[in-house]
Enzyme design. Sequence first.
Site, PDB file in Angstrom:
ATOM      1  N   GLY A  10       0.820  -1.217   0.000  1.00 55.38           N
ATOM      2  CA  GLY A  10       0.000   0.000   0.000  1.00 55.38           C
ATOM      3  C   GLY A  10       0.849   1.260   0.000  1.00 55.38           C
ATOM      4  N   THR A  97      -3.664   2.073  11.124  1.00 57.15           N
ATOM      5  CA  THR A  97      -4.925   2.020  10.373  1.00 57.15           C
ATOM      6  C   THR A  97      -5.954   2.973  10.980  1.00 57.15           C
ATOM      7  OG1 THR A  97      -4.477  -0.298   9.915  1.00 57.15           O
ATOM      8  CG2 THR A  97      -6.758   0.446   9.598  1.00 57.15           C
ATOM      9  N   THR A  98      -6.673   3.692  10.145  1.00 57.05           N
ATOM     10  CA  THR A  98      -7.716   4.604  10.649  1.00 57.05           C
ATOM     11  C   THR A  98      -9.096   4.041  10.296  1.00 57.05           C
ATOM     12  OG1 THR A  98      -7.869   5.930   8.643  1.00 57.05           O
ATOM     13  CG2 THR A  98      -6.183   6.563  10.244  1.00 57.05           C
ATOM     14  N   ALA A 120      -2.341   4.681  16.641  1.00 55.98           N
ATOM     15  CA  ALA A 120      -2.205   6.111  16.339  1.00 55.98           C
ATOM     16  C   ALA A 120      -2.790   6.417  14.971  1.00 55.98           C
ATOM     17  CB  ALA A 120      -0.728   6.513  16.371  1.00 55.98           C
ATOM     18  N   ASN A 122      -2.601   9.097  13.567  1.00 54.30           N
ATOM     19  CA  ASN A 122      -1.632   9.925  12.853  1.00 54.30           C
ATOM     20  C   ASN A 122      -0.306   9.806  13.588  1.00 54.30           C
ATOM     21  OD1 ASN A 122      -0.068  12.101  11.795  1.00 54.30           O
ATOM     22  ND2 ASN A 122      -1.966  12.850  10.881  1.00 54.30           N
ATOM     23  N   HIS A 152      -7.469  15.411   2.032  1.00 50.47           N
ATOM     24  CA  HIS A 152      -6.693  14.204   1.730  1.00 50.47           C
ATOM     25  C   HIS A 152      -6.871  13.818   0.263  1.00 50.47           C
ATOM     26  CE1 HIS A 152      -6.501  13.665   6.129  1.00 50.47           C
ATOM     27  NE2 HIS A 152      -5.424  12.952   5.883  1.00 50.47           N
ATOM     28  N   LYS A 156      -8.860   8.099  -0.312  1.00 48.80           N
ATOM     29  CA  LYS A 156      -9.142   7.852   1.114  1.00 48.80           C
ATOM     30  C   LYS A 156     -10.603   7.470   1.313  1.00 48.80           C
ATOM     31  CE  LYS A 156      -8.445   9.821   5.728  1.00 48.80           C
ATOM     32  NZ  LYS A 156      -7.799   8.607   6.238  1.00 48.80           N
TER      33      LYS A 156
HETATM   34  P1  NAD Z   1      -3.633   1.537   0.837  1.00 46.62           P
HETATM   35  O1  NAD Z   1      -4.989   1.094   0.404  1.00 46.62           O
HETATM   36  O2  NAD Z   1      -2.691   2.118  -0.162  1.00 46.62           O
HETATM   37  O3  NAD Z   1      -2.862   0.312   1.551  1.00 46.62           O
HETATM   38  C1  NAD Z   1      -3.472  -0.633   2.378  1.00 46.62           C
HETATM   39  C2  NAD Z   1      -2.884  -1.980   2.000  1.00 46.62           C
HETATM   40  O4  NAD Z   1      -3.298  -2.963   2.963  1.00 46.62           O
HETATM   41  C3  NAD Z   1      -3.363  -2.469   0.626  1.00 46.62           C
HETATM   42  O5  NAD Z   1      -2.223  -2.777  -0.167  1.00 46.62           O
HETATM   43  C4  NAD Z   1      -4.168  -3.732   0.968  1.00 46.62           C
HETATM   44  O6  NAD Z   1      -4.067  -4.718  -0.027  1.00 46.62           O
HETATM   45  C5  NAD Z   1      -3.474  -4.162   2.251  1.00 46.62           C
HETATM   46  N1  NAD Z   1      -4.241  -5.152   3.019  1.00 46.62           N
HETATM   47  C6  NAD Z   1      -5.597  -5.228   3.193  1.00 46.62           C
HETATM   48  N2  NAD Z   1      -5.901  -6.308   3.915  1.00 46.62           N
HETATM   49  C7  NAD Z   1      -4.733  -6.926   4.226  1.00 46.62           C
HETATM   50  C8  NAD Z   1      -4.394  -8.097   4.958  1.00 46.62           C
HETATM   51  N3  NAD Z   1      -5.331  -8.858   5.523  1.00 46.62           N
HETATM   52  N4  NAD Z   1      -3.085  -8.425   5.077  1.00 46.62           N
HETATM   53  C9  NAD Z   1      -2.130  -7.669   4.521  1.00 46.62           C
HETATM   54  N5  NAD Z   1      -2.391  -6.556   3.781  1.00 46.62           N
HETATM   55  C10 NAD Z   1      -3.674  -6.192   3.651  1.00 46.62           C
HETATM   56  O7  NAD Z   1      -3.878   2.557   2.035  1.00 46.62           O
HETATM   57  P2  NAD Z   1      -2.824   3.558   2.737  1.00 46.62           P
HETATM   58  O8  NAD Z   1      -2.988   4.925   2.173  1.00 46.62           O
HETATM   59  O9  NAD Z   1      -1.460   2.932   2.761  1.00 46.62           O
HETATM   60  O10 NAD Z   1      -3.422   3.580   4.211  1.00 46.62           O
HETATM   61  C11 NAD Z   1      -3.576   2.407   4.982  1.00 46.62           C
HETATM   62  C12 NAD Z   1      -4.246   2.775   6.303  1.00 46.62           C
HETATM   63  O11 NAD Z   1      -3.368   3.649   7.046  1.00 46.62           O
HETATM   64  C13 NAD Z   1      -5.552   3.549   6.149  1.00 46.62           C
HETATM   65  O12 NAD Z   1      -6.413   3.207   7.202  1.00 46.62           O
HETATM   66  C14 NAD Z   1      -5.113   5.003   6.274  1.00 46.62           C
HETATM   67  O13 NAD Z   1      -6.151   5.868   6.664  1.00 46.62           O
HETATM   68  C15 NAD Z   1      -4.063   4.860   7.347  1.00 46.62           C
HETATM   69  N6  NAD Z   1      -3.075   5.943   7.421  1.00 46.62           N
HETATM   70  C16 NAD Z   1      -2.610   6.246   8.667  1.00 46.62           C
HETATM   71  C17 NAD Z   1      -1.633   7.207   8.825  1.00 46.62           C
HETATM   72  C18 NAD Z   1      -1.081   7.462  10.204  1.00 46.62           C
HETATM   73  O14 NAD Z   1      -0.287   8.382  10.394  1.00 46.62           O
HETATM   74  N7  NAD Z   1      -1.458   6.665  11.195  1.00 46.62           N
HETATM   75  C19 NAD Z   1      -1.108   7.880   7.697  1.00 46.62           C
HETATM   76  C20 NAD Z   1      -1.604   7.532   6.435  1.00 46.62           C
HETATM   77  C21 NAD Z   1      -2.574   6.552   6.303  1.00 46.62           C
END
Ligand code: NAD
Length: 264
Positions: A10, A97-98, A120, A122, A152, A156
Amino acid sequence: MKIAIAGAAGRMGRALLAAVAAADDLTLSGALVRPGHPALGQDAGLMVGGVAGVPVSADAGGVIAGCDVFVDFTSPAATLALAGLCAAAGRPAVIGTTGLSPEERERLRAHATRIPLVVAANTSVGVTLSLYLLEIAARVLADADVEIVEAHHRHKLDAPSGTALAMGRAIAQARGLRLEDVAVYDRHARREARADGSIGFASIRAGEIVGEHRVLLVGPSERLEIGHVADDRRVFAEGALRAARFVRHAPAGLYDMRDVLGLR
Ligand code: NAD
């Protein structure tokens, strides 16, 4: 310290792969993707144009067993299942994860009785600091109208962002209120003036915006704005790895980025 990354293919997963490769004290031990992913079996480094010496895997149990700290940026359903496996295997985890529901957060809290868990929405140091500043502002400007605007990228899924909600929660709690009682997410269906003490949210979804938050505290004759702009996903990845270094030797329990930065 051996780090495993869930959601490695991701957007955040790739930022984490690059950040682990750049850190002297960390090695990648596992790169987990969802079952059936086309990158399965490839070297994980290929996703960021390098060589990691670790194959991309869908074997969650094996990846968790092989790491010191598990870092998860996937989806709420995947996160809940993976956190359960971490608890069973006794591995500390950082969850970015959010979009987790209150029930899902409670289930994570139950896992955190067995392992140390940083959850977290963020992981940026600047956003964590802005939450701290917002609590002070909310108390000092106790009567100010609060509006939270976030922007964003177009991919998202959840809105408002987890960070915007965390900001709203910090402000509400600093004023002795519950966010659920004062949050206004949609004004379209309401035809009424702003209620005292309410906290309004607005979300922009466009292009490839990494993440922007602006909180307006508006009084009758002055306005304070506290904002944060993430220019690159690297900030979230580096913060998540800082959380991984913290959580590795922490006692079992639920932590957030404030604990990681010592701002409690
Ligand atoms: P994304 O969709 O690009 O990536 C998520 C990945 O997880 C995908 O490749 C998906 O195939 C994979 N996935 C789903 N189920 C899975 C499983 N069972 N096993 C392994 N992999 C699996 O999304 P992203 O932009 O990378 O964001 C991911 C999460 O992180 C979202 O919830 C987003 O809101 C959050 N996020 C948090 C922060 C932070 O600072 N905490 C920052 C950015 C994004």
